[in-house]
Design a protein around this motif. Sequence first.
Motif, PDB file in Angstrom:
ATOM      1  N   MET A   1       0.823  -1.209   0.000  1.00 30.26           N
ATOM      2  CA  MET A   1       0.000   0.000   0.000  1.00 30.26           C
ATOM      3  C   MET A   1       0.862   1.266   0.000  1.00 30.26           C
ATOM      4  SD  MET A   1      -2.921   1.311  -0.207  1.00 30.26           S
ATOM      5  CE  MET A   1      -3.948  -0.149   0.024  1.00 30.26           C
ATOM      6  N   LYS A   2       2.011   1.198   0.675  1.00 28.35           N
ATOM      7  CA  LYS A   2       2.886   2.365   0.731  1.00 28.35           C
ATOM      8  C   LYS A   2       3.326   2.780  -0.666  1.00 28.35           C
ATOM      9  CE  LYS A   2       7.243   2.337   2.027  1.00 28.35           C
ATOM     10  NZ  LYS A   2       8.476   2.231   2.833  1.00 28.35           N
ATOM     11  N   SER A   3       3.580   1.781  -1.520  1.00 28.67           N
ATOM     12  CA  SER A   3       4.020   2.089  -2.887  1.00 28.67           C
ATOM     13  C   SER A   3       2.904   2.775  -3.674  1.00 28.67           C
ATOM     14  CB  SER A   3       4.462   0.810  -3.605  1.00 28.67           C
ATOM     15  OG  SER A   3       3.390  -0.113  -3.712  1.00 28.67           O
ATOM     16  N   LYS A   4       1.647   2.398  -3.433  1.00 31.14           N
ATOM     17  CA  LYS A   4       0.518   3.037  -4.108  1.00 31.14           C
ATOM     18  C   LYS A   4       0.378   4.491  -3.653  1.00 31.14           C
ATOM     19  CE  LYS A   4      -2.254  -1.151  -4.857  1.00 31.14           C
ATOM     20  NZ  LYS A   4      -2.034  -1.176  -6.311  1.00 31.14           N
ATOM     21  N   LEU A   5       0.571   4.730  -2.363  1.00 30.91           N
ATOM     22  CA  LEU A   5       0.507   6.089  -1.850  1.00 30.91           C
ATOM     23  C   LEU A   5       1.639   6.933  -2.430  1.00 30.91           C
ATOM     24  CD1 LEU A   5      -0.292   5.314   1.900  1.00 30.91           C
ATOM     25  CD2 LEU A   5      -1.823   6.465   0.289  1.00 30.91           C
ATOM     26  N   LYS A   6       2.794   6.332  -2.574  1.00 33.72           N
ATOM     27  CA  LYS A   6       3.959   7.049  -3.084  1.00 33.72           C
ATOM     28  C   LYS A   6       3.754   7.494  -4.524  1.00 33.72           C
ATOM     29  CE  LYS A   6       8.298   8.236  -2.060  1.00 33.72           C
ATOM     30  NZ  LYS A   6       8.662   9.084  -0.899  1.00 33.72           N
ATOM     31  N   GLU A   7       2.934   6.764  -5.264  1.00 37.53           N
ATOM     32  CA  GLU A   7       2.672   7.098  -6.662  1.00 37.53           C
ATOM     33  C   GLU A   7       1.786   8.332  -6.805  1.00 37.53           C
ATOM     34  OE1 GLU A   7       0.887   3.605  -8.194  1.00 37.53           O
ATOM     35  OE2 GLU A   7       2.740   2.437  -8.243  1.00 37.53           O
ATOM     36  N   VAL A   8       1.077   8.685  -5.744  1.00 39.36           N
ATOM     37  CA  VAL A   8       0.168   9.827  -5.765  1.00 39.36           C
ATOM     38  C   VAL A   8       0.960  11.096  -5.487  1.00 39.36           C
ATOM     39  CG1 VAL A   8      -1.859  10.874  -4.694  1.00 39.36           C
ATOM     40  CG2 VAL A   8      -1.742   8.384  -4.989  1.00 39.36           C
ATOM     41  N   TYR A   9       0.830  12.084  -6.379  1.00 37.35           N
ATOM     42  CA  TYR A   9       1.666  13.277  -6.247  1.00 37.35           C
ATOM     43  C   TYR A   9       1.449  13.997  -4.924  1.00 37.35           C
ATOM     44  CZ  TYR A   9      -1.846  16.956  -6.839  1.00 37.35           C
ATOM     45  OH  TYR A   9      -2.883  17.818  -6.639  1.00 37.35           O
ATOM     46  N   LEU A  10       0.269  13.881  -4.338  1.00 31.43           N
ATOM     47  CA  LEU A  10      -0.009  14.548  -3.072  1.00 31.43           C
ATOM     48  C   LEU A  10       0.823  13.977  -1.930  1.00 31.43           C
ATOM     49  CD1 LEU A  10      -3.883  14.732  -3.401  1.00 31.43           C
ATOM     50  CD2 LEU A  10      -2.350  16.698  -3.340  1.00 31.43           C
ATOM     51  N   PHE A  11       1.237  12.717  -2.056  1.00 32.84           N
ATOM     52  CA  PHE A  11       1.967  12.064  -0.978  1.00 32.84           C
ATOM     53  C   PHE A  11       3.423  11.758  -1.325  1.00 32.84           C
ATOM     54  CE2 PHE A  11      -2.372  10.109   0.212  1.00 32.84           C
ATOM     55  CZ  PHE A  11      -2.667  11.195   1.041  1.00 32.84           C
ATOM     56  N   LYS A  12       3.836  12.043  -2.542  1.00 32.78           N
ATOM     57  CA  LYS A  12       5.150  11.577  -3.010  1.00 32.78           C
ATOM     58  C   LYS A  12       6.314  12.151  -2.220  1.00 32.78           C
ATOM     59  CE  LYS A  12       5.565  14.990  -6.779  1.00 32.78           C
ATOM     60  NZ  LYS A  12       6.745  15.679  -6.266  1.00 32.78           N
ATOM     61  N   ASP A  13       6.143  13.324  -1.590  1.00 28.77           N
ATOM     62  CA  ASP A  13       7.244  13.951  -0.850  1.00 28.77           C
ATOM     63  C   ASP A  13       7.220  13.650   0.643  1.00 28.77           C
ATOM     64  OD1 ASP A  13       8.322  15.160  -3.139  1.00 28.77           O
ATOM     65  OD2 ASP A  13       6.917  16.836  -2.997  1.00 28.77           O
ATOM     66  N   LEU A  14       6.268  12.830   1.077  1.00 31.47           N
ATOM     67  CA  LEU A  14       6.207  12.471   2.490  1.00 31.47           C
ATOM     68  C   LEU A  14       7.285  11.442   2.817  1.00 31.47           C
ATOM     69  CD1 LEU A  14       2.358  12.125   3.099  1.00 31.47           C
ATOM     70  CD2 LEU A  14       3.822  14.093   3.573  1.00 31.47           C
ATOM     71  N   CYS A  15       7.771  11.469   4.041  1.00 33.28           N
ATOM     72  CA  CYS A  15       8.794  10.512   4.449  1.00 33.28           C
ATOM     73  C   CYS A  15       8.190   9.112   4.560  1.00 33.28           C
ATOM     74  CB  CYS A  15       9.418  10.932   5.781  1.00 33.28           C
ATOM     75  SG  CYS A  15       8.277  10.862   7.189  1.00 33.28           S
ATOM     76  N   ASP A  16       9.044   8.097   4.511  1.00 28.92           N
ATOM     77  CA  ASP A  16       8.580   6.713   4.559  1.00 28.92           C
ATOM     78  C   ASP A  16       7.814   6.409   5.839  1.00 28.92           C
ATOM     79  OD1 ASP A  16       9.595   6.158   2.092  1.00 28.92           O
ATOM     80  OD2 ASP A  16      11.436   5.208   2.814  1.00 28.92           O
ATOM     81  N   GLU A  17       8.243   6.990   6.940  1.00 30.45           N
ATOM     82  CA  GLU A  17       7.574   6.733   8.218  1.00 30.45           C
ATOM     83  C   GLU A  17       6.120   7.200   8.186  1.00 30.45           C
ATOM     84  OE1 GLU A  17       7.978   7.851  12.987  1.00 30.45           O
ATOM     85  OE2 GLU A  17       9.457   8.596  11.542  1.00 30.45           O
ATOM     86  N   THR A  18       5.889   8.394   7.634  1.00 31.66           N
ATOM     87  CA  THR A  18       4.525   8.912   7.544  1.00 31.66           C
ATOM     88  C   THR A  18       3.692   8.084   6.581  1.00 31.66           C
ATOM     89  OG1 THR A  18       5.269  11.158   8.034  1.00 31.66           O
ATOM     90  CG2 THR A  18       3.123  10.937   6.979  1.00 31.66           C
ATOM     91  N   LEU A  19       4.286   7.701   5.447  1.00 35.87           N
ATOM     92  CA  LEU A  19       3.577   6.881   4.467  1.00 35.87           C
ATOM     93  C   LEU A  19       3.175   5.529   5.061  1.00 35.87           C
ATOM     94  CD1 LEU A  19       5.620   7.554   1.202  1.00 35.87           C
ATOM     95  CD2 LEU A  19       3.228   8.146   1.602  1.00 35.87           C
ATOM     96  N   GLU A  20       4.052   4.950   5.848  1.00 39.34           N
ATOM     97  CA  GLU A  20       3.747   3.662   6.467  1.00 39.34           C
ATOM     98  C   GLU A  20       2.574   3.779   7.441  1.00 39.34           C
ATOM     99  OE1 GLU A  20       7.423   2.442   8.178  1.00 39.34           O
ATOM    100  OE2 GLU A  20       8.310   1.855   6.248  1.00 39.34           O
ATOM    101  N   LYS A  21       2.531   4.891   8.155  1.00 39.50           N
ATOM    102  CA  LYS A  21       1.417   5.116   9.077  1.00 39.50           C
ATOM    103  C   LYS A  21       0.098   5.236   8.317  1.00 39.50           C
ATOM    104  CE  LYS A  21       4.051   7.499  12.715  1.00 39.50           C
ATOM    105  NZ  LYS A  21       4.258   8.798  13.399  1.00 39.50           N
TER     106      LYS A  21
END
Length: 210
Positions: A1-21
């Motif tokens: 799921m983290k990889s899907k979030l990372k693909e979204v431009y709104l979330f692409k600059d967030l750190c891995d820790e925040t994305l994992e949460k």
Amino acid sequence: MKSKLKEVYLFKDLCDETLEKIAEFTSFLKLSKDNILFYEGEESKYLYLLKKGIVKLYKTSSNDKEIILKYFHSNEFIAEVANFESIPYPATAQSFTDTEVLRIDFGSLKDIIYSDPNLSFIIQTSLIRKIRNLENLVSLHVVLDSKERIAKYLCDHTEDFFSTKNIIIAEILNISPETLSRMLRVFKNDGLIDNKNKTVDKERLKALFL
């Protein structure tokens, strides 16, 4: 799921820790055309982010007629104002094409927004874009003629144009399929559209509506 979030431009600059949460309370939905995402009056428990496809937002009048408020395209939040104002969804969201959506538990996300200034800024930016989109919607249907509407759609939603049937685009633009087909032929003959390479000449198209 983290990889899907990372693909979204709104979330692409967030750190891995925040994305994992965020990934922990996010689910991925694939919906077929005409499936309902949420109904008018339903509790706004989830924040929906459209990853792929087109979603129609509409209200139903007293005589059961659909009043279309907006068409959402890729990388847009859907009716997020309801989440932030803690009110029920103000309209019904329905898949206008096959769609892919990220469904995020808003209560959990809100805790992160308050503690992450970067994410807070991203959300604010999205809300500002909504205001601009409203201005564009008024311009699209009130100010611009059919030719100008088509040109603007080609510039704003190039990828969707090449993956969406003309009859659907015509409905979005509130013009007849015949008018759309006629104008697209003109644009192709003038070299403004390249179907083979799936590209459009945005600079020349912008000259038609700016």
